[in-house]
Design a protein around this motif. Sequence first.
Motif, PDB file in Angstrom:
ATOM      1  N   LEU B 104       0.824  -1.205   0.000  1.00  0.00           N
ATOM      2  CA  LEU B 104       0.000   0.000   0.000  1.00  0.00           C
ATOM      3  C   LEU B 104       0.862   1.261   0.000  1.00  0.00           C
ATOM      4  O   LEU B 104       0.545   2.236  -0.704  1.00  0.00           O
ATOM      5  N   MET B 107       2.263   1.850  -3.364  1.00  0.00           N
ATOM      6  CA  MET B 107       1.240   2.373  -4.275  1.00  0.00           C
ATOM      7  C   MET B 107       0.934   3.839  -3.980  1.00  0.00           C
ATOM      8  O   MET B 107       0.819   4.649  -4.901  1.00  0.00           O
ATOM      9  N   MET B 108       0.827   4.178  -2.702  1.00  0.00           N
ATOM     10  CA  MET B 108       0.522   5.569  -2.368  1.00  0.00           C
ATOM     11  C   MET B 108       1.662   6.495  -2.780  1.00  0.00           C
ATOM     12  O   MET B 108       1.453   7.635  -3.166  1.00  0.00           O
ATOM     13  N   ASN B 109       2.870   5.952  -2.720  1.00  0.00           N
ATOM     14  CA  ASN B 109       4.019   6.752  -3.119  1.00  0.00           C
ATOM     15  C   ASN B 109       3.999   7.083  -4.614  1.00  0.00           C
ATOM     16  O   ASN B 109       4.594   8.065  -5.050  1.00  0.00           O
ATOM     17  N   GLU B 110       3.324   6.272  -5.384  1.00  0.00           N
ATOM     18  CA  GLU B 110       3.284   6.509  -6.825  1.00  0.00           C
ATOM     19  C   GLU B 110       2.237   7.549  -7.221  1.00  0.00           C
ATOM     20  O   GLU B 110       2.121   7.901  -8.395  1.00  0.00           O
ATOM     21  N   LEU B 111       1.442   8.011  -6.269  1.00  0.00           N
ATOM     22  CA  LEU B 111       0.422   9.008  -6.609  1.00  0.00           C
ATOM     23  C   LEU B 111       1.092  10.347  -6.874  1.00  0.00           C
ATOM     24  O   LEU B 111       1.926  10.799  -6.092  1.00  0.00           O
ATOM     25  N   ARG B 112       0.708  10.955  -7.984  1.00  0.00           N
ATOM     26  CA  ARG B 112       1.349  12.220  -8.330  1.00  0.00           C
ATOM     27  C   ARG B 112       0.602  13.418  -7.768  1.00  0.00           C
ATOM     28  O   ARG B 112       1.171  14.424  -7.431  1.00  0.00           O
ATOM     29  N   GLN B 114      -0.824  15.501  -5.138  1.00  0.00           N
ATOM     30  CA  GLN B 114      -0.588  15.547  -3.699  1.00  0.00           C
ATOM     31  C   GLN B 114      -1.892  15.569  -2.889  1.00  0.00           C
ATOM     32  O   GLN B 114      -1.992  14.923  -1.850  1.00  0.00           O
ATOM     33  N   LYS B 117      -3.245  12.100  -2.724  1.00  0.00           N
ATOM     34  CA  LYS B 117      -2.431  11.283  -1.833  1.00  0.00           C
ATOM     35  C   LYS B 117      -2.783  11.579  -0.375  1.00  0.00           C
ATOM     36  O   LYS B 117      -2.996  10.672   0.434  1.00  0.00           O
ATOM     37  N   ARG B 213       8.288   3.038 -14.154  1.00  0.00           N
ATOM     38  CA  ARG B 213       7.898   3.254 -12.757  1.00  0.00           C
ATOM     39  C   ARG B 213       7.996   1.974 -11.932  1.00  0.00           C
ATOM     40  O   ARG B 213       8.397   2.007 -10.767  1.00  0.00           O
ATOM     41  N   LEU B 214       7.623   0.848 -12.546  1.00  0.00           N
ATOM     42  CA  LEU B 214       7.692  -0.398 -11.789  1.00  0.00           C
ATOM     43  C   LEU B 214       9.130  -0.789 -11.461  1.00  0.00           C
ATOM     44  O   LEU B 214       9.434  -1.258 -10.375  1.00  0.00           O
ATOM     45  N   GLN B 216      11.611   1.272 -11.185  1.00  0.00           N
ATOM     46  CA  GLN B 216      12.124   2.194 -10.158  1.00  0.00           C
ATOM     47  C   GLN B 216      11.688   1.729  -8.778  1.00  0.00           C
ATOM     48  O   GLN B 216      12.434   1.772  -7.811  1.00  0.00           O
ATOM     49  N   MET B 217      10.440   1.277  -8.723  1.00  0.00           N
ATOM     50  CA  MET B 217       9.907   0.800  -7.452  1.00  0.00           C
ATOM     51  C   MET B 217      10.731  -0.378  -6.942  1.00  0.00           C
ATOM     52  O   MET B 217      11.103  -0.453  -5.785  1.00  0.00           O
TER      53      MET B 217
END
Lengths: 299, 311
Positions: B104, B107-112, B114, B117, B213-214, B216-217
Motif C-alpha cells: 500500500l 502504491m501511495m508513493n506513486e500518486l502524483r 498531492q 495522496k 515506474r515499476l 524504479q519501485m
Amino acid sequence: MRESSVSTIKESRLDRLFGALNVTVLLFVGAICLFPFYYVFVISFTTPEEYRQGGLLLFPETWTLVSYKYLLSTSTFLRASGVSAFLAIVGTLCSLLITSSLSYGLSRKRMRGRKQLMFLILLTTLFNPGIIPGYLVVKELGMIDSLWSLIIPVMTSGWYVLLMKGFFDSIPVGLEEAARIDGCNDMSVWFRIILPLSLPSLAAFGLFYAVSYWNTFFNAVLFINDTAKWPLQILLQNMLIDSSTSMGGAAASDTSMGSIPSETKKMAAVIISTIPILLVYPFLQKHFAKGAMVGSVKE
Amino acid sequence: MSLRIRLKNKLLSEGKLLRRDLFLYLLVFPGLLYFLVFKYIPMWGVLIAFQNYSPYLGFLHSEWVGLEHFQRLFSNAEFYRIFRNTMAINLLSLIFFFPLPIILSLMMNELRLQWFKKTIQSIVYLPHFLSWVVIVGMSFLMLSQSEGVINQLLVAFGFEKIDFLTNPDYFWLLLTLQSIWKEVGWGTVLFLAAIASVDTQQYEAAKLDGAGRLRQMWHVTLPAIRNVIIILLILRIGHIMDVGFEQVYLMMNGAVSEVAEVFDTYVYRVGILQAQFSYSTAVGLFKSVIGVALVVFANWLAKKFGEDGVY
C-alpha cells in the motif's frame, strides 16, 4: 516529488496503465475504509421501524434524531462519557508530564547513570511479565474500582520514553547554556525554554495518549466492577455485543440500559463515541507522522 | 594527598554534583518510580509461577512448588488447542497482513496528485484510532445473518446467507480481515516516511537508465525501505504469541470458543475470573519467554545476513 527536468521524458504506455490501475485500486481501498463509517452513520439516523423492514439502507427515506435523543437523555450513557472524558483529559496530562520529564532528564548528558537507566527502560519493552503480576500490583495498591487504576498503570511506556528522548536529544545543549548565562536556573530553563520548544512533540504524544485513554477497555474490564465508574467503551460493549454470547466478565450481569437497545440506537452510540476522535483527528494527522517517527526507525 | 582527604574531596564533589543536578533528579524521579512499580515489580512477581501463591500469605510466605504449574500446563489438552489457535491467527496475519502495508505504501508513493495522496492517507489511517469495541460492533452490523450488508449482497447475487459470527470456520479469517481493516493504513506511516527520505537523484538516475515506474519501485524504493521492513518483521515475530486480547475477547462466543481461545484470553479466564494466580502466571511467563527468545533469534538472524537489527 520526482518531478524534474528528467520527467519531460515521455512516460511509457505501461507506466500510464500502471498509474491508472494504481489510482483505481487506491480509490477502492479508500472506499472500503470509509464504507463502514458511512453505513453506521446512516443507520444511526434511520427510524427503528425502517431498519426492521430490512433492505440495503444506503439512503434511508426518513432521517430521524430519535436514537440520539434517546441516548443523550440516558444518564448511564452521559455518565460513562463523562468518565471517559475524565480519563482522556486527566490521563493525558499525567502521561505527558511524566513521559516528558523522564525523557528530558535521560537526554541530558550531565545526568549520571543515564545509560544504565536507559538500558533498564529498554529492557521493559522486551520482556512483558504478563497480565497477572501487573494485576496483582494494582490490587495490592488498593486501586481496584478507582479510576486511577485506568491511568496510573499505563501512564507511560518504554517506547514512548525512547521516542521522546530522541526528540529531546535534538535540542542543542548550547541553548540551555545560553539561558543559564542569562540567569535562568534549571527549573526556569525547563519551563521557559524546553517545554515551549517541545509543544509540537507534546501535542503529538498528547493526542496519542488522549485517543488511547478514550478507548480504554481491557483495563476497565480488569479493574472496574462498579457500574457507576464504567468508561464509555464498557458501556458500548454492553450495548453492542450481546452479553449472553460474549465471554462474560464485568459486562454480563448488568445491562442497566434497560432492554437491549435497537440497532439504530447502537449505531448512534458508536457515532457519538467516535465524534471526539474525529474532532481531534485533523490535529492528530498533522503531528503523528512526526511523533511516530522521532527516533523510532533508528532505535 | 592522603586517602582520607581524597575521599573527603570526592564526597564533597559528589554532593555538589548532586545538588547541581538536583532538579534533573527530581524530574526523572516520578518516571523511574513508575517503571519500578509497574514494570520491575511485576517482572519480579513472575516468580509466583513457581509458587502456590495465596493472596492471604503473600509473596513472601507462599509455598514454593517448582515447575508444578508448568507440568500442569504442558499436560493439559487445552494448552495445545490454545497454542494452535494463537499460532494460526498469527501466521495468517504474518502471511496476509504483513506485506499489505508495504504494498500500500509503494502504491501511495506513486500518486502524483498531492491532494489525492493526502486524502487517501487520511482515510486509510482513520480506522486505527477506533476502539476494538466500535470495530467489533460495526462488524456485527455488517455481518449479522439477518440484516447484515454482506448477507444482503450475497442474497442479491443469489448466494446463500452465511452465518459469519458463530461459524468456527470463519473465525480466524474474520479476525485477520478486521485487523487488516483497522491497521493496514496505519502500517504505512513508517514505510512512507522511509520512502520520503530516499534521495530523488536515485530516481532520476534510474529514469535516465530507462527504468519505468515499476522498475524504479523494484530497484530504488524497495531496497531503500528494506531495513524498515526487517525491523518491523523482527518486532512482529516477537509478538507471534500475542493476539490482541480485546479483539478476541469481544469476538468470542460459545459457538467459536474452540478456535478462539488464545493465551491472553485463557490467562484472563483462569487467572482473573477463577483467581488461579500462580498457574495463569506460569502460562503468561511461558508466552513471554517464547516471545523474547523469538525476538533475540530473529535479531541475530537479521544481523547474520548483514542487516541492522533492533537491539
